[in-house]
Write an enzyme that holds these catalytic residues in place. Structure first.
Site, short mmCIF file in Angstrom:
data_model
loop_
_atom_site.label_atom_id
_atom_site.label_comp_id
_atom_site.label_asym_id
_atom_site.label_seq_id
_atom_site.Cartn_x
_atom_site.Cartn_y
_atom_site.Cartn_z
N CYS A 105 0.83 -1.21 0.00
CA CYS A 105 0.00 0.00 0.00
C CYS A 105 0.87 1.27 0.00
CB CYS A 105 -0.98 -0.03 1.16
SG CYS A 105 -2.38 1.09 0.93
N HIS A 138 -3.88 -5.09 -0.11
CA HIS A 138 -3.52 -5.65 1.19
C HIS A 138 -3.56 -7.19 1.16
CE1 HIS A 138 -3.47 -1.96 3.68
NE2 HIS A 138 -4.27 -1.51 2.73
N GLU A 179 -2.63 -9.11 3.45
CA GLU A 179 -2.98 -9.60 4.79
C GLU A 179 -4.48 -9.50 5.04
OE1 GLU A 179 -3.03 -5.24 5.31
OE2 GLU A 179 -1.79 -6.64 4.18
#
Length: 381
Positions: A246, A331, A333
């Site tokens: 990001c 992202h 995650e």
């Protein structure tokens, strides 16, 4: 209690308050996620923003301490169509309204969030003022006009001191520009020895930690507001494997000579399709950003584009053509969102192993010893 949301174009929304009784200004943005409002609230990347959820029902499953992505929320306000004050979920510890009151964040419900989202899509994100007070509209307009958007969000959300999450695997220095807990969680689940450092840590300070790899985290705001981070990346590029996420992706691009620009209304949600160019495979990704890397600014001899957004064709992934370094705009995650792209953490660790194999003369202990020796010689001088 009544609450009002005033946009800088003069549009006024009047609804009901369900958070703290206060007044705040910020950039008004929208998130298209159906679930995950708690993770959105606690994502440091929303620092300085008033977040609108496009899904109409919010708060129905309450709040669980286990689902936070940071110690405390950084958003400035929360906007929903319908707030559910009585959650139905065995994991819920308290309600969304209680959370907002605890951290002095105002919330507004019972407004037309579809209309608000269409305004933001048509005209772009804009400043807004959210209040539970009874001030005259002229006073609110004056206050909003005098307000300015933040430029120090990274400093506000980053850790203030170094801390570690010990593991038996490779040592990863996680540079915290406003990192979500999910990044640390993914690294520790893979056994990494993670050292988290503040946003303004220098290249020499990172070298003293003798990392096997460097993780550049997500974070809020404009990447050009943290030029010292770009300089740090330039100095370490090629010396250690680097993985940016990001904001970390944007900083990596700036360090390699590319440029960034602000998007009209950004990408925020858990359902953004991204195509991996090498395989033509499409991944559904979690995203939260208002800036993007300009394709025309990329030096093809230095960087290659690895992923693009299927909706607007913006750059979603980069890799360095010479050094072990890559980044993604989304992202991997998740939290909230799909875990389609968590494999990227495995690719990062594989990159570290390859780098160590190709540079056997520089194990961690040797790097640390050389660093300490250099510091000792400098002190003696």
């Amino acid at each position: 209690m009544q609450a009002r949301l005033l946009l800088e174009d003069g549009t006024l929304f009047t609804g009901q308050s369900f958070g703290a009784e206060t007044q705040t200004c910020g950039e008004v943005v929208f998130n298209t996620g159906i679930t995950g409002y708690q993770e959105v609230l606690s994502d440091p990347s929303y620092c300085g923003q008033i977040v609108t959820m496009t899904f109409p029902l919010i708060g129905n499953y309450g709040i669980s301490r286990d689902d936070f992505e940071s110690i405390s929320p950084s958003i400035h306000g929360f906007v929903v169509r319908r707030y559910e004050p009585v959650p139905s979920n065995w994991r819920a510890q308290y309600s969304l309204g209680d959370l907002l009151k605890q951290y002095n964040i105002p919330g507004i419900t019972d407004i037309d969030t579809r209309m608000l989202t269409r305004i933001l899509r048509q005209h772009g994100t804009m400043k807004g003022l959210l209040t539970t007070g009874n001030e005259r509209i002229e006073e609110l307009q004056e206050r909003l006009g005098l307000s300015t958007l933040m430029t120090d969000q990274v400093a506000r959300t980053s850790t203030k001191s170094v801390f570690s999450s010990p593991g038996f695997g490779p040592r990863i220095v996680l540079v915290d520009f406003g990192a979500k807990s999910g990044i640390l969680r993914e690294l520790t689940q893979r056994g990494c020895d993670v050292v988290v450092v503040p946003h303004n840590t220098t290249a020499d300070e990172i070298r003293r930690l003798a990392p096997d790899g460097i993780q550049l985290s997500n974070g809020p705001g404009d990447p050009k507001d943290v030029p010292y981070a770009v300089q740090m990346i330039k100095e370490l590029l090629g010396e250690f494997p680097i993985f940016g996420i990001c904001l970390g992706h944007q900083l990596f691009a700036l360090a390699c000579g590319a440029d960034t620009t602000k998007l009209k209304f950004g990408h925020r949600g858990g359902n953004h399709p991204v195509k991996e160019l090498a395989t033509n495979r499409c991944y559904i990704t979690s995203q939260n950003h208002g800036y993007t890397v300009l394709e025309d600014s990329i030096n093809s001899t230095e960087l290659s584009v690895t992923h693009i957004n299927n909706n607007d064709k913006t750059i979603e992934g980069l890799k360095h053509n010479k050094y072990p370094a890559f980044s993604v705009q989304y992202h991997p995650e998740a939290a909230p969102g799909p875990f389609d792209s968590s494999y990227l953490f495995d690719e990062f660790l594989e990159m570290i192993r390859e780098h160590q194999k190709n540079n056997p003369q520089k194990p961690r202990q040797a790097v640390l010893a050389a660093t300490l020796k250099g510091e000792l010689q400098y002190a003696q001088k």
